[in-house]
Design a protein around this motif. Structure first.
Motif, short mmCIF file in Angstrom:
data_model
loop_
_atom_site.label_atom_id
_atom_site.label_comp_id
_atom_site.label_asym_id
_atom_site.label_seq_id
_atom_site.Cartn_x
_atom_site.Cartn_y
_atom_site.Cartn_z
N ARG A 205 4.03 -1.61 7.61
CA ARG A 205 4.16 -0.88 6.38
C ARG A 205 2.90 -0.70 5.53
NH1 ARG A 205 8.85 -0.30 1.66
NH2 ARG A 205 8.31 1.77 1.08
N CYS A 206 2.54 -1.78 4.92
CA CYS A 206 1.27 -2.22 4.27
C CYS A 206 0.11 -1.46 4.72
CB CYS A 206 1.14 -3.44 3.92
SG CYS A 206 -0.32 -3.55 2.93
N THR A 207 -0.04 -2.10 6.23
CA THR A 207 -1.12 -1.25 6.93
C THR A 207 -1.11 0.12 7.37
OG1 THR A 207 -1.23 -3.33 8.34
CG2 THR A 207 -2.36 -1.49 9.40
N PHE A 208 -0.01 0.61 7.56
CA PHE A 208 0.01 2.18 7.81
C PHE A 208 -0.20 2.73 6.42
CE2 PHE A 208 1.24 0.96 12.01
CZ PHE A 208 0.61 2.25 12.65
N LYS A 209 0.22 2.20 5.30
CA LYS A 209 -0.22 3.04 4.12
C LYS A 209 -1.63 3.25 3.96
CE LYS A 209 3.38 3.13 1.34
NZ LYS A 209 3.96 4.11 0.65
N LEU A 210 -2.63 2.50 4.44
CA LEU A 210 -3.88 2.86 4.56
C LEU A 210 -4.25 3.66 5.60
CD1 LEU A 210 -6.81 2.47 3.66
CD2 LEU A 210 -6.88 0.24 4.93
N LEU A 211 -3.70 3.31 6.86
CA LEU A 211 -3.99 4.16 8.12
C LEU A 211 -3.78 5.71 7.94
CD1 LEU A 211 -2.77 1.74 10.85
CD2 LEU A 211 -5.32 2.73 10.69
N GLU A 212 -2.58 6.09 7.27
CA GLU A 212 -2.25 7.20 6.93
C GLU A 212 -2.72 7.85 5.58
OE1 GLU A 212 2.11 6.80 7.19
OE2 GLU A 212 2.15 6.58 9.10
N ALA A 213 -3.46 7.27 4.87
CA ALA A 213 -4.06 7.64 3.72
C ALA A 213 -5.56 8.47 3.82
CB ALA A 213 -4.17 6.48 2.80
N CYS A 214 -5.74 9.16 2.95
CA CYS A 214 -7.06 9.88 3.04
C CYS A 214 -8.21 8.93 2.92
CB CYS A 214 -7.20 10.97 1.88
SG CYS A 214 -6.98 10.52 0.14
N LEU A 215 -8.09 7.96 2.26
CA LEU A 215 -9.03 7.14 2.15
C LEU A 215 -9.59 6.69 3.40
CD1 LEU A 215 -10.87 4.70 0.72
CD2 LEU A 215 -8.90 3.36 0.72
N TYR A 216 -8.64 6.44 4.39
CA TYR A 216 -9.10 6.38 5.84
C TYR A 216 -9.22 7.56 6.59
CZ TYR A 216 -8.45 5.04 10.99
OH TYR A 216 -8.54 5.00 12.09
N ALA A 217 -8.53 8.28 6.53
CA ALA A 217 -8.45 9.49 7.25
C ALA A 217 -9.83 10.44 7.27
CB ALA A 217 -7.47 10.55 6.99
N ASP A 218 -10.44 10.38 6.14
CA ASP A 218 -11.87 11.13 5.58
C ASP A 218 -13.01 10.28 5.94
OD1 ASP A 218 -10.19 13.03 4.87
OD2 ASP A 218 -10.10 12.94 2.71
N HIS A 219 -12.85 8.99 6.09
CA HIS A 219 -14.00 7.94 6.38
C HIS A 219 -13.64 6.85 7.34
CE1 HIS A 219 -15.10 9.98 2.50
NE2 HIS A 219 -13.97 9.75 1.94
N LYS A 220 -12.92 7.52 8.65
CA LYS A 220 -12.50 6.45 9.50
C LYS A 220 -13.53 5.48 9.88
CE LYS A 220 -8.84 8.93 12.07
NZ LYS A 220 -9.17 10.32 11.09
#
Length: 464
Positions: A60-75
């Motif tokens: 759950r902690c990992t997917f918090k980042l994977l699904e956030a704009c922090l990751y989505a906009d700068h993969k």
């Protein structure tokens, strides 16, 4: 990872709310992204033992980042920064979060595993898995094994990568398998077994693609220390019996092929376990449908393993022949698909026919009145020794260079289920479902495999 930030949380909900705020902040520069990632790692590792106690919590902690704009906009940038962290970080809690992210990101995006290999992550993972400081952290060690396996099975490794694998590492993995598992959900150490399987495949691929000699250290370990690591063989049979994923079946079959090709490992398995293995191979061959290209490729692989199993193992010894009539009937059926399927789709392909003839030519199966077919040649023997990646001066003259090359090249995408002749759900006679049959079959195999060696006791928590 030190940050001049402190948090005071009163309950778990506050933890998840704060984590949401960290990963959803707008980041418009690399500096801001770096700060956000440092905050994410600092916060999650600081509260790992308090709020991330289960694998579900870490996921759950990992997917918090994977699904956030922090990751989505700068993969790509986020991935690269976390790969660099993996290469440099030594703190176990921080490595736990980084490893979980790279694992689940890579499972969904091959680019992550490809970036890891390019940046030299494979030797680093070998180092971390062997580290005494990390072996005691069961959850982290398991994730590191999974990450090594997943990144290695979707791409060929380089010669330099495989050189990082030494005898000590391979023996360390075999020793883990001999110990009782600390995980009640994984009594057989499957993450460790999968790493050994994928390493063996990488050695096979390398032996066909490179002129530089490279010892297959998995086969070497079993050749020199196999009597100490019998649990691995027992668990391998159990895994083949229960596994429905084509790619993992292929990994197991590739290792079995090499084991039965060399005299130093051809008798690695206990005789009772060989009987179970032959039963599993026969059942799986009968279960493959006749009109499916993936099934045909898998059938070829099983037949390439069946021949050295019949010709080189203890089963070939006088008085030890097992189910001769049943094996002969199977081979006859495989060259007459009309009988096997009840419906004639097309003539049996040439490769299946050739591989069946090779099996039928095994001395103890052959009718004395039938001619002997396809004797081995020195050229075939040299090709086999090259595939093993080691000097096997007295290797038995069986198989062919074509079989070895095709064994190494046979692959399937992870997650693809092996084709099956049986229906999903309840069968036509109103009997058991496939799941019920699988559970019953696995129970039967567990009861038989390792007879007299303690594997059943080990599964139930007893000693070996």
């Amino acid at each position: 990872m030190e940050l001049d930030v402190s948090y005071s949380l009163e309950n778990e909900q506050q933890f998840w709310d704060e984590l949401e705020d960290i990963v959803t902040k707008k980041c418009d520069s690399h500096e801001v992204i770096d700060n956000a990632l440092r905050t994410y790692l600092h916060f999650t590792t600081n509260f790992r033992d308090q709020y991330l106690q289960s694998e579900d919590d870490v996921l759950r902690c990992t997917f918090k980042l994977l699904e956030a704009c922090l990751y989505a906009d700068h993969k790509e940038y986020v991935r690269r920064q976390l790969v660099y962290c993996l290469l440099q970080e030594d703190d176990p809690p921080t490595l736990h979060i980084i490893t979980a992210f790279l694992l689940f990101d890579g499972i969904h995006h091959d680019e992550t595993f490809e970036m890891m290999q390019t940046e030299g992550a494979f030797p680093r993972l070998i180092e971390l898995i062997q580290s005494p400081n990390l072996n005691s952290d069961f959850r982290l060690h398991r994730l590191l094994l999974r990450l090594l396996y997943e990144m290695s099975r979707i791409q060929p490794l380089t010669w330099e990568d495989l050189v990082a694998v030494d005898d000590a590492f391979v023996l360390h993995l075999f020793q883990i398998i001999e110990q009782l598992s600390d995980d009640v959900n994984d009594p057989y150490h499957y993450p460790v077994i999968r790493v050994l399987l994928v390493l063996n495949e990488q050695y096979m691929v390398m032996s066909t693609a490179s002129s530089q000699p490279l010892t297959n250290r998995v086969i070497k370990a079993l050749s020199t220390h196999g009597h100490l690591y019998k649990t691995f063989g027992e668990n391998l049979i159990l895994l083949l019996n229960r596994e429905s994923e084509t790619s993992l079946q292929l990994l197991i079959l590739k290792l079995l092929y090499l084991l039965f090709q060399s005299p130093s490992t051809a008798e690695y398995f206990y005789t009772n376990d060989l009987h179970v293995l032959l039963d599993v191979v026969v059942r799986n061959l009968l279960d493959l449908p006749a009109d499916s290209a993936p099934a045909t490729a898998l059938r070829h692989t099983y037949l390439r393993v069946l021949h050295p199993l019949l010709a080189n193992s203890q089963i070939a010894k006088e008085g030890a022949h097992y189910k001769r009539d049943e094996v002969r009937k199977l081979l006859a059926l495989l060259t007459d698909e009309g009988k096997l399927s009840g419906i004639h789709f097309a003539p049996v392909d040439d490769t299946t026919a050739r591989l069946v003839r090779r099996c039928e030519a095994v001395a103890w199966l052959r009718d004395p009145k039938e001619p002997i077919a396809d004797k081995a040649t020195p050229q075939k023997d040299r090709a086999r020794r090259q595939m093993l990646g080691m000097s096997v001066h007295d290797a038995r003259q069986t198989g062919s260079s074509l079989s070895m090359a095709e064994m190494a090249a046979q692959t399937e995408r992870p997650g693809v289920v092996a084709p099956s002749r049986g229906e999903r759900g309840r069968d036509k006679a109103g009997g058991e479902t496939e799941g019920e049959k699988g559970e019953r079959a696995e129970g039967d195999v567990v009861a038989m495999v390792g007879t007299g060696t303690g594997v059943t006791a080990a599964r139930n928590g007893g000693g070996r």
